[in-house]
Write a protein that holds these residues in place. Structure first.
Motif, PDB file in Angstrom:
ATOM      1  N   ALA A  56      15.210  11.469 -10.967  1.00 27.96           N
ATOM      2  CA  ALA A  56      15.823  11.847 -12.253  1.00 27.96           C
ATOM      3  C   ALA A  56      16.217  10.597 -13.034  1.00 27.96           C
ATOM      4  N   ARG A  57      16.734   9.611 -12.309  1.00 33.55           N
ATOM      5  CA  ARG A  57      17.132   8.358 -12.956  1.00 33.55           C
ATOM      6  C   ARG A  57      15.911   7.621 -13.499  1.00 33.55           C
ATOM      7  N   SER A  58      14.787   7.670 -12.753  1.00 31.69           N
ATOM      8  CA  SER A  58      13.582   6.965 -13.207  1.00 31.69           C
ATOM      9  C   SER A  58      13.009   7.614 -14.466  1.00 31.69           C
ATOM     10  N   ILE A  59      13.090   8.953 -14.550  1.00 30.24           N
ATOM     11  CA  ILE A  59      12.606   9.654 -15.750  1.00 30.24           C
ATOM     12  C   ILE A  59      13.448   9.249 -16.959  1.00 30.24           C
ATOM     13  N   LYS A  60      14.766   9.239 -16.786  1.00 34.65           N
ATOM     14  CA  LYS A  60      15.645   8.858 -17.892  1.00 34.65           C
ATOM     15  C   LYS A  60      15.428   7.403 -18.275  1.00 34.65           C
ATOM     16  N   ASN A  61      15.203   6.570 -17.264  1.00 31.09           N
ATOM     17  CA  ASN A  61      14.993   5.148 -17.537  1.00 31.09           C
ATOM     18  C   ASN A  61      13.709   4.939 -18.334  1.00 31.09           C
ATOM     19  N   TYR A  77       0.845  -1.182   0.000  1.00 31.61           N
ATOM     20  CA  TYR A  77       0.000   0.000   0.000  1.00 31.61           C
ATOM     21  C   TYR A  77       0.890   1.245   0.000  1.00 31.61           C
ATOM     22  N   PRO A  78       0.379   2.397  -0.466  1.00 31.71           N
ATOM     23  CA  PRO A  78       1.220   3.593  -0.581  1.00 31.71           C
ATOM     24  C   PRO A  78       1.957   3.989   0.690  1.00 31.71           C
ATOM     25  N   ASP A  79       1.314   3.823   1.865  1.00 31.11           N
ATOM     26  CA  ASP A  79       1.986   4.257   3.091  1.00 31.11           C
ATOM     27  C   ASP A  79       3.137   3.324   3.496  1.00 31.11           C
ATOM     28  N   GLU A  80       3.299   2.214   2.774  1.00 33.92           N
ATOM     29  CA  GLU A  80       4.430   1.326   3.022  1.00 33.92           C
ATOM     30  C   GLU A  80       5.629   1.666   2.146  1.00 33.92           C
ATOM     31  N   LEU A  81       5.480   2.690   1.301  1.00 38.54           N
ATOM     32  CA  LEU A  81       6.538   3.078   0.374  1.00 38.54           C
ATOM     33  C   LEU A  81       7.196   4.373   0.836  1.00 38.54           C
ATOM     34  N   SER A  82       8.444   4.566   0.441  1.00 39.79           N
ATOM     35  CA  SER A  82       9.101   5.848   0.684  1.00 39.79           C
ATOM     36  C   SER A  82       8.536   6.883  -0.284  1.00 39.79           C
ATOM     37  N   GLU A  83       8.863   8.162  -0.059  1.00 39.90           N
ATOM     38  CA  GLU A  83       8.349   9.200  -0.952  1.00 39.90           C
ATOM     39  C   GLU A  83       8.845   8.996  -2.375  1.00 39.90           C
ATOM     40  N   GLY A  84      10.130   8.621  -2.513  1.00 45.82           N
ATOM     41  CA  GLY A  84      10.667   8.378  -3.841  1.00 45.82           C
ATOM     42  C   GLY A  84       9.962   7.234  -4.546  1.00 45.82           C
ATOM     43  N   GLU A  85       9.638   6.172  -3.796  1.00 45.34           N
ATOM     44  CA  GLU A  85       8.920   5.034  -4.386  1.00 45.34           C
ATOM     45  C   GLU A  85       7.496   5.440  -4.777  1.00 45.34           C
ATOM     46  N   ARG A  86       6.834   6.247  -3.918  1.00 44.01           N
ATOM     47  CA  ARG A  86       5.476   6.707  -4.250  1.00 44.01           C
ATOM     48  C   ARG A  86       5.498   7.554  -5.524  1.00 44.01           C
ATOM     49  N   HIS A  87       6.522   8.386  -5.665  1.00 38.58           N
ATOM     50  CA  HIS A  87       6.607   9.230  -6.865  1.00 38.58           C
ATOM     51  C   HIS A  87       6.775   8.360  -8.100  1.00 38.58           C
ATOM     52  N   ARG A  88       7.581   7.307  -7.996  1.00 38.79           N
ATOM     53  CA  ARG A  88       7.783   6.421  -9.149  1.00 38.79           C
ATOM     54  C   ARG A  88       6.504   5.649  -9.484  1.00 38.79           C
ATOM     55  N   VAL A  89       5.726   5.276  -8.459  1.00 37.87           N
ATOM     56  CA  VAL A  89       4.441   4.625  -8.716  1.00 37.87           C
ATOM     57  C   VAL A  89       3.494   5.608  -9.401  1.00 37.87           C
ATOM     58  N   ALA A  90       3.498   6.872  -8.938  1.00 35.60           N
ATOM     59  CA  ALA A  90       2.651   7.883  -9.574  1.00 35.60           C
ATOM     60  C   ALA A  90       3.061   8.104 -11.027  1.00 35.60           C
ATOM     61  N   LEU A  91       4.366   8.078 -11.289  1.00 36.08           N
ATOM     62  CA  LEU A  91       4.839   8.185 -12.666  1.00 36.08           C
ATOM     63  C   LEU A  91       4.372   6.983 -13.478  1.00 36.08           C
ATOM     64  N   ALA A  92       4.466   5.790 -12.886  1.00 38.94           N
ATOM     65  CA  ALA A  92       3.991   4.581 -13.574  1.00 38.94           C
ATOM     66  C   ALA A  92       2.493   4.660 -13.851  1.00 38.94           C
TER      67      ALA A  92
END
Length: 541
Positions: free
Chosen positions: A473-478, A430-445
């Motif tokens: 930044a790395r996730s955007i490039k990836n 669930y979202p509250d089990e993720l770090s902020e960086g992980e939540r941002h990457r899920v939102a990007l996904a």
């Protein structure tokens, strides 16, 4: 040495088997200003919530004890330096002396309740305001919780102190982000807190508003005033506000000392980035030509929010739009996604072999183009009670067969930078089990799974520490390399843009004044722009 005020004794806390704080011990003196640095998920917000006494954050082991002075006659709690002094709230005839007391913030003693009422907390990304009430009414409401005596006069004094004497009759919902945060701070200061807890108080603000918030916090805290604990992803902000800092890593305090020393140790965790060779750019897929947006303001007359904007974006490009607040970035992005109708000009998106006019209403124009434009807003939100897989499929209206849904979810998470070995576990979290960086990457996904032609990212680095910024930044490039995705990044952080984008435009007063590689554009900044766009204090530029 000062007077010990707070003792955190061997505190540990876990959520769903994940240990967030691990045997943390710390002593904070009365009137100290202490900064907490750490990457997203290191336990900073949990520690602050624990000091406020929020039930969900009660330690699994250990304790948090406040050394205070108490007058049981009038239920007054003050800092430990008040012990054996006359109570400031008793009437002159009582002249009660305050007595030393050790109060467990999670205890059942009545003193715990009195203490909690003297602890103020400001959470990041949350404006604790009544939107329909005016600034004045919000301040009076907070003051009435403490005392109704002279609430009106005190509200006016606080409004002046926070620089909003000219906004007293404005509804809170109509204020800018910086103004809202100042009202929040004013509401917290209204209770004359013994302890002010500030969780990323300026993380989402432009430098000008951040500076105003910093000035207020420094004025109201320190020796003889409130004790301060503040978290920030900006090491420079900790250096400005605090005399002592600590570094949280993996739920443990790994360093403590001067803010400059601790910040340097934190920034040393930034790893040199292996920059993959960017793919060859494709043909032009977005054309903006002579775009104008004019409107009339009673106090300013004709405002040229956009004044002849022309540029192109190519397939697989990461394109940056940089500028001060008010430069026109937001108006431009709203025009591209179809929210704001320009006064004149054209915006065209290439879909297949056909150019579609995004300003033309109807199913063959804007209606056809809009589904192919993805937007990840700075204030994104995931569905808290849905798993990551559900957030990526049925929660956003994608009705897919189970096997296909899982395949799509795994594909976009990989593109967003998740390690293939951890994706299976991530899908069921669930979202509250993720770090902020992980939540941002899920939102990007969540944006990528809809297969847009182009994605707009609004201030993607807003509330992140430098290490998490590097991950994003790395996730955007990836995602660009894996999916051939095209990105447009709107930002006031030149460091992040320089580390992410190949091509950038600089906006000023509704016009494009420079275009090129980010480091070349940086040379064209005015002194004010350098101060605000390059002074992000994140160590990335």
């Amino acid at each position: 040495m000062g007077v010990p005020f707070i003792e955190i004794r061997n505190v540990s806390k876990s959520f769903n088997g994940n240990r967030v704080l691990d045997n943390v011990s710390l002593t904070i003196e009365e009137g100290e200003r202490v900064g907490i640095i750490g990457k997203s998920g290191s336990g900073k917000t949990v520690l602050l919530s624990m000091l406020k006494g929020i039930r969900e954050y009660k330690p699994d082991s250990g304790e948090v004890v406040f050394h205070v002075a108490v007058c049981e006659h009038c239920k007054t709690v003050e800092g430990p330096s008040w012990a054996n002094k006359k109570c400031p709230n008793c009437c002159p005839h009582c002249q009660k002396e305050m007595e030393k007391a050790d109060v467990d913030i999670y205890g059942e003693d009545p003193k715990t309740k009195w203490l909690r009422q003297r602890i103020a907390i400001m959470f990041q990304r949350t404006f604790a305001l009544y939107g329909s009430l005016t600034v004045y009414e919000n301040l009076v409401e907070a003051l009435n919780k403490v005392s109704s005596e002279d609430a009106s006069r005190k509200a006016l004094e606080i409004a002046k102190d926070i620089g909003l004497a000219n906004r007293l009759l404005h509804a809170a919902r109509d204020l800018s982000g910086g103004e809202k945060q100042r009202v929040v701070l004013g509401r917290q200061l209204a209770i004359k807190p013994l302890l002010l807890l500030a969780d990323e108080p300026t993380g989402t603000l432009d430098p000008l508003n951040a500076e105003m918030i910093h000035k207020i916090i420094k004025r109201e805290t320190g020796p003889g005033k409130s004790t301060l604990l503040v978290t920030s992803h900006l090491p420079g902000a900790i250096e400005e506000l605090c005399e002592k800092a600590l570094l949280l890593e993996g739920g443990k305090i790994s360093a403590m000392g001067s803010p400059k020393e601790v910040s340097a140790k934190f920034l040393s965790r930034l790893t040199p980035e292996e920059i993959p060779k960017p793919p060859e750019l494709g043909e032009v897929i977005l054309r903006v030509k002579d775009l104008k947006k004019y409107y009339f303001s009673i106090d300013k007359g004709v405002v040229k929010a956009l004044d002849g904007i022309t540029f192109e974006v190519r397939e697989r490009q990461i394109f940056g739009i940089i500028g001060l607040s008010g430069a026109g970035k937001t108006t431009l992005s709203r025009a591209i996604v179809g929210v704001t109708q320009p006064t004149s000009g054209t915006i065209e998106l290439k879909i297949g072999e056909e150019w579609v006019n995004m300003l033309e209403p109807g199913p063959m124009g804007r209606g056809r183009a809009t589904p192919f434009v993805g937007l990840l807003h700075q204030e994104y939100a995931l569905y808290p009670h849905r798993t990551v897989q559900e957030n990526l499929t049925d929660a956003i209206g994608l009705e897919l067969p189970d096997e296909f849904a899982k395949f799509k979810a795994q594909s976009v998470l990989t593109a967003a930078g998740f390690d293939e070995a951890t994706i299976e576990r991530t899908l069921s979290k669930y979202p509250d089990e993720l770090s902020e960086g992980e939540r941002h990457r899920v939102a990007l996904a969540q944006v990528l799974i809809k297969e847009p032609i182009i994605v707009l990212l609004d201030e993607p680095s807003g509330t992140m520490d430098p290490i998490t910024q590097q991950d994003v930044a790395r996730s955007i490039k990836n995602a660009r390399n894996e999916l051939g995705q095209t990105f447009v990044i709107i930002s006031h952080d030149m460091g992040f843009v320089a580390n992410t984008c190949e091509d950038t435009i600089l906006m000023r007063n509704g016009k494009i004044v420079s275009r090129g590689k980010p480091l070349d554009v940086a040379k064209e900044l005015t002194p004010e722009e350098k101060n605000e766009l390059m002074n992000s204090k994140n160590g990335l530029l």
